[in-house]
Design a protein around this motif. Structure first.
Motif, PDB file in Angstrom:
ATOM      1  N   ALA A   1       0.836  -1.201   0.000  1.00 21.58           N
ATOM      2  CA  ALA A   1       0.000   0.000   0.000  1.00 21.58           C
ATOM      3  C   ALA A   1       0.874   1.256   0.000  1.00 21.58           C
ATOM      4  CB  ALA A   1      -0.929  -0.002   1.213  1.00 21.58           C
ATOM      5  N   TYR A   2       1.949   1.228   0.784  1.00 18.47           N
ATOM      6  CA  TYR A   2       2.858   2.367   0.827  1.00 18.47           C
ATOM      7  C   TYR A   2       3.471   2.620  -0.555  1.00 18.47           C
ATOM      8  CZ  TYR A   2       6.892   5.280   1.790  1.00 18.47           C
ATOM      9  OH  TYR A   2       7.808   6.295   1.754  1.00 18.47           O
ATOM     10  N   LEU A   3       3.984   1.554  -1.162  1.00 18.47           N
ATOM     11  CA  LEU A   3       4.638   1.712  -2.467  1.00 18.47           C
ATOM     12  C   LEU A   3       3.640   2.153  -3.538  1.00 18.47           C
ATOM     13  CD1 LEU A   3       7.100  -1.312  -2.304  1.00 18.47           C
ATOM     14  CD2 LEU A   3       7.622   1.118  -1.998  1.00 18.47           C
ATOM     15  N   LEU A   4       2.420   1.622  -3.447  1.00 17.76           N
ATOM     16  CA  LEU A   4       1.378   2.067  -4.390  1.00 17.76           C
ATOM     17  C   LEU A   4       1.122   3.565  -4.224  1.00 17.76           C
ATOM     18  CD1 LEU A   4      -1.557  -0.497  -4.586  1.00 17.76           C
ATOM     19  CD2 LEU A   4      -0.220   0.462  -6.471  1.00 17.76           C
ATOM     20  N   GLY A   5       1.113   4.017  -2.982  1.00 15.49           N
ATOM     21  CA  GLY A   5       0.930   5.442  -2.713  1.00 15.49           C
ATOM     22  C   GLY A   5       2.051   6.265  -3.322  1.00 15.49           C
ATOM     23  N   VAL A   6       3.281   5.761  -3.212  1.00 15.40           N
ATOM     24  CA  VAL A   6       4.419   6.461  -3.805  1.00 15.40           C
ATOM     25  C   VAL A   6       4.254   6.558  -5.320  1.00 15.40           C
ATOM     26  CG1 VAL A   6       6.898   6.291  -4.273  1.00 15.40           C
ATOM     27  CG2 VAL A   6       6.051   5.891  -1.965  1.00 15.40           C
TER      28      VAL A   6
END
Lengths: 409, 92
Positions: free
Chosen positions: A299-304
């Motif tokens: 989820a974090y990387l998708l946000g990035v």
């Protein structure tokens, strides 16, 4: 203006041809007068012939303690000394260097030595072009100069491009004056004009340059590719040459550096995501840390990606002018896609966490991109940050609470 | 660049028309065509396009233009909030 005679050093015809025929020897040794003592032929008559053929001798322009830039073709003899004459075509190593710098790899060390260079065969009436000592700036200038005779004055901008250096005041009035005096420009050219890239204007007071060193600043085009037209146009920049653009290509090329800047904080955040994921009714569960942590990290990387890749790429088509809202929108969409893909493998609380995490990260990353655009005013950025940051903080706090609470309900 | 518009009514740009001598330097250096020479003086024709780069102010020989130039970068502004407006900040 005189050019250095490029005479080949005569080789002794009786010398051994152990390591090559006449053709190879011709390619071998062309030392030039002003810089070197005559070179001794590399091979003795009775030298044993072993191993591969030795490479070419050192360039006659090399000096102990210095390294010769590969783009220097030779040196022009001028009243202010020998000035390096540079090539106008980029080699593989230049392109590789650009690639590395664009990825953010040792970008701050990608520089050329400040000072005076030349292209073509300039004389005392040739224009003086001023640029920054970031190698990318220098390359983009010189590759636009085939067929042009000009002097190039490179300022010491600490390896930063013209626009950013002007903002940081290293592309500055004082630095122009220092270099003009340092190289003795008044002894080199008969005119009193400097052509500066227009994007250097925030750092320069043209009237102060004129007052302090006698040279008048002519504002050249924003882009080096318009220089030829500018010079042929009587040194006048048309309106289109004076405006900045921000095309999709120009935006996308900035993405890797933006990403490279958040690698370090990302590692710390990802560690926190995994640790928090492990908190369970049994105090700490390593399997939960790993499996739930993977979802959190994704989820974090998708946000990035949503904030630092999608927003810059599709910038003009995303609604609202505030970058943090553009990022909220792409983040929500990324989060929803992720939740749909995970389906019933996660709890409802976990899906709230993942959605909020992707959204807040995307919003923050998008907001950070304001620093890379050529049209956002600091006052505007500060205004939208006052709205955006509280929203991002609230989203992250709720995400942390739901993330930790999820295993307990 | 007309495709990209940022927030309205935020710029700190100010032009003192009494001081302006109509040299047109601001029109030349502005990357967003905020100024236009309308003889004998210059006027601001697209105020909201201003990105506060400061080129006009530093090239105005009579100091008729003022603007708070700065770095429009989020991490810079956050550090300024935390450390105070006068702190020396390494950024971007």
């Amino acid at each position: 203006m005189k050019q250095i005679p490029i005479s080949k050093f005569e080789t002794d015809s009786s010398a051994s041809d152990c390591c090559g025929n006449d053709q190879q020897k011709k390619d071998c040794v062309p030392p030039l007068q002003p810089f070197t003592i005559p070179m001794v032929d590399a091979v003795d008559d009775d030298a044993p012939c072993c191993g591969p053929k030795p490479g070419p001798p050192s360039s006659p322009y090399e000096k102990p303690g210095y390294r010769l830039y590969h783009f220097v073709k030779d040196f022009a003899e001028t009243p202010v000394g020998f000035i390096p004459r540079i090539g106008t075509s980029l080699k593989g190593s230049d392109i590789f260097g650009t690639f590395r710098a664009r990825l953010g790899v040792s970008r701050d060390r990608y520089r050329v030595a400040p000072g005076l260079y030349c292209v073509g065969t300039p004389d005392e009436e040739s224009p003086v072009l001023v640029t920054a000592n970031y190698k990318l700036s220098f390359d983009s200038l010189r590759q636009e100069l085939p067929g042009i005779d000009a002097w190039i004055l490179v300022l010491d901008t600490r390896g930063v491009n013209v626009w950013c250096a002007a903002g940081k005041r290293t592309f500055s009035t004082e630095e122009v004056i220092r270099q003009v005096h340092g190289v003795g420009l008044d002894k080199l050219v008969s005119h009193r004009e400097l052509i500066l890239p227009q994007l250097g204007a925030p750092g320069i007071s043209a009237h102060k340059v004129k007052k302090e060193c006698g040279f008048k600043v002519i504002w050249g085009p924003v882009k080096a590719k318009d220089l030829k037209a500018f010079l042929n146009n009587g040194r006048k920049a048309d309106t289109y040459m004076r405006q900045v653009t921000f095309s999709m290509g120009e935006r996308m090329v900035l993405i890797p550096v933006e990403l490279s800047l958040i690698v370090k904080p990302s590692l710390a955040i990802l560690l926190a995501v995994f640790v928090l994921a492990g908190i369970s009714p049994d105090i700490f569960s390593f399997s939960a840390a790993w499996f739930r942590g993977l979802n959190g990290a994704a989820a974090y990387l998708l946000g990035v990606v949503a904030g630092a890749v999608i927003v810059p790429t599709f910038l003009p088509w995303l609604p609202t002018r505030q970058f943090y809202i553009k990022g909220l929108l792409t983040g929500v969409i990324a989060g929803i896609i992720m939740i749909l893909l995970l389906g019933s493998s996660i709890t409802r609380l976990e899906s709230v966490t993942l959605l909020l995490l992707a959204t807040s990260v995307s919003s923050y990353a998008a907001m950070n991109f304001t620093g890379a655009t050529p049209y956002t005013s600091p006052s505007g950025v500060e205004k939208e940050m006052r709205q955006g940051i509280p929203i991002q903080i609230i989203a992250v706090v709720i995400a942390i609470v739901t993330w930790v609470a999820a295993p307990f309900v | 660049m007309k495709d990209f518009r940022y927030l309205e009514d935020v710029t700190t740009l100010k032009l003192d028309e009494d001081k302006c001598i109509g040299c047109g330097m601001c029109e030349v250096v502005c990357p967003h065509t905020v100024f236009k020479m309308e003889n004998p003086k210059v006027s601001i024709v697209d105020r909201d396009a201003c990105m506060e780069c400061g080129a006009c102010a530093s090239n105005c020989p009579v100091e008729a233009i003022t603007v708070d130039p700065g770095v429009g970068c989020a991490s810079y502004i956050i550090q300024k909030w935390i450390k105070g407006p006068d702190a020396i900040i390494e950024c971007c």
